[in-house]
Design a protein around this motif. Structure first.
Motif: not given
Length: 737
Positions: A280, A284, A287, A292, A299, A318, A320-321, A357, A361
């Protein structure tokens, strides 16, 4: 960002344990047997700390079999609990109840408060891992209660640490800080520096949440130094990951180094949670580098591991990411799917940080698709959760608790010295008491005789009191008859009073309902007014975007159209000229793409800080100057990193910077450029200096210079172009809000 959680350590003060065992019919084992069994459990703890999970499980199984063979109940209970702890780390939160039931049956037989506390503590960790924080909190408080009954200061500290972890996950940073400080105080009191440092790591996370990044970084590094000395592989993985997260927005090289250390230690430990966290965290940095597809692949690996161990709290973040990464690879359906999973998880766990968060997003997602009503709705929800997490008093209350902790620490030292003095005094008194005991014994016998005489007198008086009581009872009967008549009259009065109260209550309810209706109407008007204001802001934003597109791109598109027509005409007559014209069209197309990128970048809310402007400047300078073999020197003031810039200031400042750099490349014939961004009182000063040929008349009076001056004026800034002995300096000063 990962959280430091203390692992339950078995109590290995063997002398005390040997004295407490064998008192419930356990007669098959000897003192040596208990020592051997506890040593096996100690070795399992050491293997656990080094990440050798299979070896630790084998040692616990050996201890369990020996305890059963010798009918050593406590040994069995501790082995069951240690097995549950290892399974929690390797397989997640499921299938642990069978171990807890075995340990609970033994604790009920022995009526051992300390053992009950250990069971409640580990079950609290299990529920916490499942994100069932209400249950986890209740079990943590029960563990604290049992440890207090057992007078175990060390394990009270563990319980406070666990409660601090739970409160942090619920977003109550003030309560989390209070519990952490209590844990640190007790750990230091018993001399457990390692666990005190571990809890300080938890404090560092709270400071990070409150944007106190310098304090957080210092605490994380102190924790890492202690873990390195102790070769705590799992703890190092988590700590290195936290340090990398803090470094990510300010120093990517340092962040990459610590991410690598995190992944290396996580893989050594073999603990799924640590490996998932490493994946995870690497997402970051990928990204930020706009890689991507690679970020999305890692991810999904992290999500798979968190699903296996049942960590819903991590899954919420995770999801949301993953949604935003699907969006960036143009998979809108995938983004919608993972946004829905994140929202479902956040609501289920009642986790404000996850929902905060998520809505940020989603706002970005809907804005990119020009769905402005949904973008605005999500942004409102983001600020709602953000405001509820951190209020104005939180930071000051935490500072006050820190001061109380420091004061309490000093008081404990004073109390310890006073206690030592008191013990000496009591020993002297004890010796004096032994001397007086012989004389007191004879006095005691005389007192016994006197007490017997007084007892006989009391019995005689008791008989007289009973005779008086009979007489009083006859009087009470008559009095009761009179009281019945009075009671009937009082009842009539009460009935009348109840009728009046009902009437008053009805009137009060009516007034309250009317007031509530009035408040509802006023609140509805306030919400409507606020929506209208937000709508006006969106309209103004659209007008600004239209103007930017017209000014920055309209003329270029017109030029491309003209060049296209000319190139078509020249294609058959003069192919060389047509090729030249097509090259110009390509250059202008790239210019349009760059201008579009600058406008979009300026509109993103996450780019409001000066540290993002610094990164954008470095990127453009690298692509423009270094590609033309021009040495670049940077001088950025760290005090400006967290300074916020309005949207218009961001766009115009960036365009002025790019125009100045472009002019240097085109006209200055320079070999070195210095870019300085410094804070001057309530303003920021950008200075771009070169060692080129100096100001040329045709450049200084061109449209580019005029455009730079107009942009500076539009954002309330001052632009000057200064000639040096060799070269030119473009200086822009803008006010800071």
């Amino acid at each position: 960002m990962s959280k430091h959680k203390c692992a339950i350590l078995l109590p290995l003060v063997l002398v005390c344990l040997i004295l407490t065992t064998g008192s419930y019919g356990q007669t098959k084992y000897s003192a040596k047997d208990s020592v051997d069994i506890y040593q096996l459990l100690t070795n399992a703890d050491n293997a656990d700390m080094e990440g050798k999970m299979n070896e630790a499980i084998d040692l616990v199984n050996d201890a369990l079999e020996r305890s059963k063979k010798k009918s050593f109940l406590r040994g069995q209970a501790y082995a069951w609990l240690k097995m549950a702890d290892l399974k929690l780390k390797t397989d997640g939160t499921t299938n642990l109840n069978k171990y807890y039931k075995e340990a609970e049956a033994i604790s009920n037989t022995l009526q051992d408060n300390f053992l009950k506390g250990l069971i409640a503590f580990q079950k609290s960790q299990q529920k916490s891992g499942m994100a069932e924080y209400d249950s986890a909190s209740a079990l943590g408080k029960a563990a604290l209660h049992y440890f207090q009954l057992a007078d175990s200061i060390h394990y009270q500290a563990y319980a406070f640490n666990e409660l601090g972890f739970i409160e942090e996950k619920l977003g109550d940073y003030e309560k989390a800080n209070e519990n952490n400080l209590k844990a640190i105080t007790l750990f230091e009191k018993v001399g457990d520096i390692k666990e005190a440092a571990n809890t300080r790591g938890n404090q560092a996370i709270i400071y990070y949440r409150l944007n106190r990044k310098t304090d957080a970084l210092q605490m994380f590094k102190e924790s890492a130094a202690i873990r390195e000395k102790m070769q705590d592989i799992k703890g190092l993985a988590a700590t290195y990951g936290n340090i990398a997260v803090v470094y990510t927005p300010i120093n990517e090289d340092s962040a990459l180094r610590y991410y690598g250390l995190q992944l290396l230690n996580a893989q050594k430990s073999g603990v799924k949670a640590n490996i998932a966290q490493a994946y995870a965290n690497n997402v970051t940095i990928l990204n930020r580098q706009e890689r991507y597809a690679e970020a999305l692949e890692l991810e999904m690996k992290a999500i798979q591991l968190y699903n296996e161990i049942g960590n819903k709290n991590k899954l919420g973040a995770r999801y949301s990411s993953a949604a935003i990464l699907h969006h960036k690879v143009n998979d809108s359906l995938g983004a919608e799917k993972y946004f829905a999973l994140a929202e479902e998880t956040g609501i289920e766990m009642k986790s404000k940080p996850i929902l905060q968060n998520l809505y940020l997003y989603k706002s970005e997602f809907y804005k990119d698709y020009e769905n402005y009503p949904e973008a605005l709705s999500s942004l409102e929800k983001y600020y709602l959760y953000k405001d509820s997490l951190i209020n104005e008093n939180t930071a000051s209350n935490i500072a006050e608790l820190q001061l109380k902790y420091d004061t309490e620490k000093k008081d404990n030292e004073i109390n310890r010295l006073q206690a030592a003095t008191k013990i000496q005094e009591l020993e002297l008194e004890h010796q004096e008491t032994l001397i007086l005991n012989s004389s007191l014994e004879s006095e005691r016998r005389e007192q016994d005789i006197l007490l017997l005489i007084q007892d006989q007198k009391l019995k005689d008086e008791d008989i007289k009191l009973k005779e008086e009581l009979l007489t009083r009872q006859a009087l009470v009967v008559k009095n009761n008859e009179q009281q019945l008549k009075i009671a009937e009259q009082e009842q009539q009065l009460k009935d009348e009073e109840i009728r009046r109260e009902k009437l008053i209550r009805s009137i009060t309810i009516g007034v309250a309902l009317l007031a509530m209706l009035l408040v509802y109407i006023l609140f509805s008007r306030f919400k409507l007014k606020r929506k209208l204001q937000e709508h006006e802001k969106i309209l103004k934003m659209r007008d600004n975007i239209s103007k930017d597109l017209h000014d920055e791109i309209g003329s270029t598109l017109t030029s491309i159209n003209i060049l296209s027509n000319i190139s078509q005409q020249a294609f058959t007559k003069d192919p060389g000229q047509a090729k030249l014209l097509i090259g110009k069209i390509s250059e202008q197309t790239k210019a349009i793409q760059q201008n579009m990128s600058d406008i979009v970048w300026a509109l993103r809310p996450e780019n409001e800080r000066m540290e993002n402007m610094e990164a954008r400047m470095r990127e453009f300078a690298s692509q423009t100057l270094e590609r033309n073999h021009i040495k670049t020197v940077y001088d950025f003031d760290d005090k400006l990193l967290n300074q916020a810039l309005p949207q218009e200031s961001r766009k115009d400042m960036l365009l002025i910077f790019k125009e100045a750099i472009t002019n240097i490349v085109k006209h200055a014939n320079a070999s070195e450029v210095k870019i300085a961004l410094q804070k001057k009182l309530n303003s920021a000063e950008l200075a771009i200096s070169d060692n080129g040929v100096g100001i040329q008349e045709k450049v200084s009076t061109g449209t580019g210079t005029k455009s730079m001056e107009q942009r500076a004026k539009a954002i309330g800034g001052i632009l000057s172009i200064e000639a040096q002995k060799r070269g030119t300096t473009v200086r822009l000063t803008i006010p800071l809000t």
